[in-house]
Design a protein around this motif. Structure first.
Motif, PDB file in Angstrom:
ATOM      1  N   THR A 151       0.810  -1.223   0.000  1.00  0.00           N
ATOM      2  CA  THR A 151       0.000   0.000   0.000  1.00  0.00           C
ATOM      3  C   THR A 151       0.844   1.274   0.000  1.00  0.00           C
ATOM      4  N   SER A 172       5.978   3.116  -0.807  1.00  0.00           N
ATOM      5  CA  SER A 172       6.680   4.157  -1.576  1.00  0.00           C
ATOM      6  C   SER A 172       7.132   5.314  -0.702  1.00  0.00           C
ATOM      7  N   LEU A 185      -0.554   5.217  -2.876  1.00  0.00           N
ATOM      8  CA  LEU A 185      -0.937   3.916  -3.406  1.00  0.00           C
ATOM      9  C   LEU A 185      -0.477   3.736  -4.851  1.00  0.00           C
ATOM     10  N   ARG A 186      -0.706   4.754  -5.675  1.00  0.00           N
ATOM     11  CA  ARG A 186      -0.358   4.633  -7.091  1.00  0.00           C
ATOM     12  C   ARG A 186       1.138   4.417  -7.263  1.00  0.00           C
ATOM     13  N   GLU A 187       1.939   5.184  -6.523  1.00  0.00           N
ATOM     14  CA  GLU A 187       3.394   5.048  -6.600  1.00  0.00           C
ATOM     15  C   GLU A 187       3.825   3.645  -6.159  1.00  0.00           C
ATOM     16  N   THR A 188       3.253   3.180  -5.083  1.00  0.00           N
ATOM     17  CA  THR A 188       3.602   1.856  -4.571  1.00  0.00           C
ATOM     18  C   THR A 188       3.232   0.773  -5.564  1.00  0.00           C
ATOM     19  N   TRP A 189       2.014   0.825  -6.075  1.00  0.00           N
ATOM     20  CA  TRP A 189       1.549  -0.221  -6.995  1.00  0.00           C
ATOM     21  C   TRP A 189       2.339  -0.216  -8.297  1.00  0.00           C
ATOM     22  N   THR A 190       2.698   0.964  -8.801  1.00  0.00           N
ATOM     23  CA  THR A 190       3.457   1.039 -10.050  1.00  0.00           C
ATOM     24  C   THR A 190       4.804   0.347  -9.915  1.00  0.00           C
ATOM     25  N   THR A 191       5.514   0.661  -8.822  1.00  0.00           N
ATOM     26  CA  THR A 191       6.825   0.054  -8.620  1.00  0.00           C
ATOM     27  C   THR A 191       6.708  -1.440  -8.329  1.00  0.00           C
ATOM     28  N   PRO A 236       5.202   7.922 -11.367  1.00  0.00           N
ATOM     29  CA  PRO A 236       4.520   9.192 -11.279  1.00  0.00           C
ATOM     30  C   PRO A 236       5.335  10.185 -10.475  1.00  0.00           C
ATOM     31  N   ARG A 257       8.960  13.451  -4.924  1.00  0.00           N
ATOM     32  CA  ARG A 257       7.977  12.419  -5.223  1.00  0.00           C
ATOM     33  C   ARG A 257       6.780  12.612  -4.307  1.00  0.00           C
TER      34      ARG A 257
END
Length: 403
Positions: free
Chosen positions: A76, A79, A211-217, A401, A207
């Motif tokens: 979750t 990041s 959530l988006r940053e975590t999921w992308t990586t 992102p 940065r």
């Protein structure tokens, strides 16, 4: 982007040279105090639950259940470990840990509230670990990363053993709430050391963690065969062998303590040898045979070998974690190192819990001896099947992102 292989040009520094690095010494001291506090707190909570319920299952969950919450942090908000102000993040997470330790020390708290707090603190602890390891990778040169992790591994194991022994001694004179107070004091000391020694690293790009940053990586990490195979080797064989260790009591009865001591001794020898004595090239070559060594002696348990010797030899194989972590770090872009190391640590802890649970459930149907042998066989199969993918491991950077 980080290079695809570890830097082998620099001489490997010793432990004393590492401790002369003020920032590493601060990270190391804060880590040691945090492990000590966590050990005392876990022992206190386990004692409190055992006295209140008499349930072995609830007692075990109270002492080790927080490991399952680490996976929530990894999936979750991990990041945050790579934010532009990691020192501020680490200090804030240490403050959360202190608040939790103080809350556990409050007398009269219902057990349901204590379990909820345990899971909440496990979630934040996973973020703490990712942030700390991201800073570690920046505070020491590449050639010092494995010795640094080796020293921290050795210290964590020793501190846990001493913490449990100290907890048992203190309980002769204190209540479990007294142990919680001691844990809170150690957590406060860790917060003070971290705030005084760790510096902010403004070189990181801005940065907005979430959530988006975590999921992308995480998606980039797990979608690639090489990094995924590395994580598989870091998580599954370790977890399965921890499952074998979880059966020492039903396997050996009154002699289980001897087996646990042999396991600790083997781990210490392995970490010292790989982290301090081997060159980077020999570390790389040792990863595969050490992974096999981790499981192979347990295959002989069906023949009833000298168990302490087998456990000691096998536990040296846990040191394969060091070269695999080194390779994963070398494959990771600098801007996501904290998150990747946090995911690796959280997954390893979670798989240790899974391994223990699988071992216990299987031993309910089969004998401990058969279960130990079977888990070791699966560990060997995972190591063999994933080896070609580990050797071809490469990283393709995600589109991260910003803003």
């Amino acid at each position: 982007m980080a290079s695809s292989e570890p830097n082998t040009s620099d001489a490997t520094p010793g432990y004393r040279a590492l401790l002369r690095n003020r920032e590493f010494a601060g990270l190391y001291a804060g880590f040691t105090l945090t492990v000590a506090a966590s050990t005392l707190s876990g022992f206190a909570l386990g004692t409190l639950v055992d006295r209140s319920t008499g349930s072995p299952f609830l007692t075990a969950v109270s002492m080790y259940g927080a490991t399952f919450a680490t996976v929530l942090g990894a999936t979750t908000l991990m990041s945050v470990a790579d934010g532009s102000r990691p020192r501020r993040t680490l200090v804030a997470l240490q403050a959360v840990a202190l608040a939790g330790a103080c809350a556990q020390a409050a007398p009269g708290m219902p057990l349901t509230a204590r379990f909820a707090l345990l899971l909440l603190l496990g979630f934040f602890q996973s973020l703490n670990t990712g942030t700390r390891m991201g800073l570690l990778a920046e505070a020491v040169p590449a050639s010092a990363y494995v010795p640094a992790r080796s020293l921290m591994n050795i210290t964590a194991g020793g501190t846990s053993v001493l913490g449990f022994a100290l907890g048992a001694l203190l309980l002769r004179h204190l209540t479990p709430q007294g142990l919680f107070v001691a844990a809170a004091a150690l957590t406060a000391a860790a917060l003070a050391v971290t705030a005084a020694t760790v510096r902010e690293r403004s070189i990181r790009p801005p940065r907005r963690p979430g959530l988006r940053e975590t999921w992308t990586t995480n998606a980039a990490l797990l979608s690639r065969t090489g990094p995924r195979a590395l994580l598989l080797n870091l998580w599954v064989p370790n977890g399965l062998i921890v499952g074998c260790e979880a059966l020492f009591i039903p396997y050996a009865g009154a002699n289980a303590g001897v087996l646990l001591a042999a396991a600790s001794g083997g781990m210490l020898l392995g970490d010292l040898t790989v982290g301090r004595l081997l060159s980077p090239e020999w570390r790389r070559r040792s990863a595969f045979p050490l992974r096999l060594l981790l499981a192979a002696p347990y295959l002989l348990f069906a023949l009833h070998p000298p168990a302490p010797v087998a456990v000691f030899v096998a536990s040296a194989g846990f040191a394969a974690t060091l070269p695999l972590q080194e390779r994963l770090l070398a494959l990771t872009p600098e801007q996501v190192r904290g998150q990747v190391q946090g995911v690796e640590s959280a997954g390893r802890m979670t798989w240790q819990g899974i391994g223990a649970a699988v071992a216990g459930a299987t031993a309910q149907v089969l004998s401990p001896t058969v279960t130990i042998t079977g888990l070791a066989a699966v560990s060997v199969c995972v190591t063999l099947a994933s080896r070609p993918h580990v050797n071809r491991a490469r990283w393709v950077a995600p589109t991260l992102p910003r803003g």
